[in-house]
Design an enzyme around this catalytic site. Structure first.
Site: not given
Ligand SMILES: *[C@@H]1O[C@H](CO)[C@@H](O)[C@H](O)[C@H]1NC(C)=O
Ligand SMILES: *[C@@H]1O[C@H](CO)[C@@H](O)[C@H](O)[C@H]1NC(C)=O
Length: 242
Positions: A56, A103, A107
């Protein structure tokens, strides 16, 4: 050297190392998050055709969206794409790069504050490397935690992971309703120190996230849906492919 200046130098050294340790924007933990496609797709109404734990994300514990001008560029990770497609698939849009872009922005740009992760290639290749090293899917199988119609106790699943890796994972479930007496295994986090050695997930602050619209969002926005930490007392369903 005179005592006075020695004292000042020591003080300066102590202050600068204290400053490095507590630098306000630097993360101190990385969270490697895996999700279980059957569970994810039952929430997000996708068609699950994968029966292994997929990536993920790789999330630092501090910061989101750290640099909006650092655009995702798939050409920088071209050599990684075959592995990305297999290990880190976008379950909602299998042919798209949207999930990786999301992502990276959310992040990756924060992880990139560390020199070891300061490019898209470093970030994505490290995530893949950790994912393969951890090899969660094989470890669960090896210790007979297999998707099926039978139920597991939470401690059975946690115990296998904790015994094998020697650190505490964070295991998240979907709770079909508030008072349901079962829960569905959905997400497993394995944590790392900044030097990529294993770390207990429960130590220090953990970025609490739930999934909505397919992707992780900070906890608190919608606690009613998505993944949350599994209940230790309820049986766990580990769903096979539908
Ligand atoms: C799953 O389905 C997608 C299309 O929906 C396809 O691209 C992909 O190859 C399939 N994966 C597997 C493992 O069969
Ligand atoms: C943000 O990313 C851009 C593009 O890589 C870079 O030039 C810039 O220095 C970054 N800004 C910060 C604050 O790191």
């Amino acid at each position: 050297m005179r005592l006075g200046s020695f004292f000042l130098l020591s003080l300066a050294a102590a202050l600068s190392s204290a400053f490095v340790i507590s630098a306000p924007h630097m993360w101190t933990k990385l969270i490697l998050t895996h999700h279980w496609p059957s569970t994810f797709c039952s929430m997000e109404h996708c068609h699950a055709n994968i029966s292994y734990w997929t990536l993920h994300g790789l999330w630092p514990d501090k910061g989101i969206l750290c640099n909006s001008s650092w655009h995702f560029n798939p050409s920088e990770i071209e050599d990684l794409l075959p592995d990305m497609e297999k290990s880190w698939p976008d379950l909602l849009n299998p042919a798209s790069v949207e999930f990786w872009k999301y992502e990276w922005h959310k992040h990756g740009t924060c992880a990139a504050k560390a020199a070891t992760l300061n490019s898209q290639h470093k970030y994505f290749s490290k995530a893949l490397e950790l994912y393969h090293k951890v090899d969660l899917d094989s470890i669960l199988k090896k210790f007979d935690i297999i998707p099926s119609d039978k139920y597991y106790s939470f401690s059975q699943i946690e115990g296998v992971i904790e015994n094998f890796y020697g650190v505490k994972p964070k295991i998240q479930c979907v709770h079909p309703s508030k008072n349901a007496d079962v829960q569905i295994l959905g997400q497993i986090e394995i944590c790392f120190h900044p030097d990529f050695t294993l770390l207990d997930c429960e130590k220090e602050f953990t970025l609490e996230t739930i999934s909505k619209g397919g992707w992780d969002i900070p906890m608190g926005v919608d606690k009613a849906s998505g993944f949350s930490v599994c209940d230790h007392d309820k049986p766990v369903y580990y769903p096979p492919l539908p």
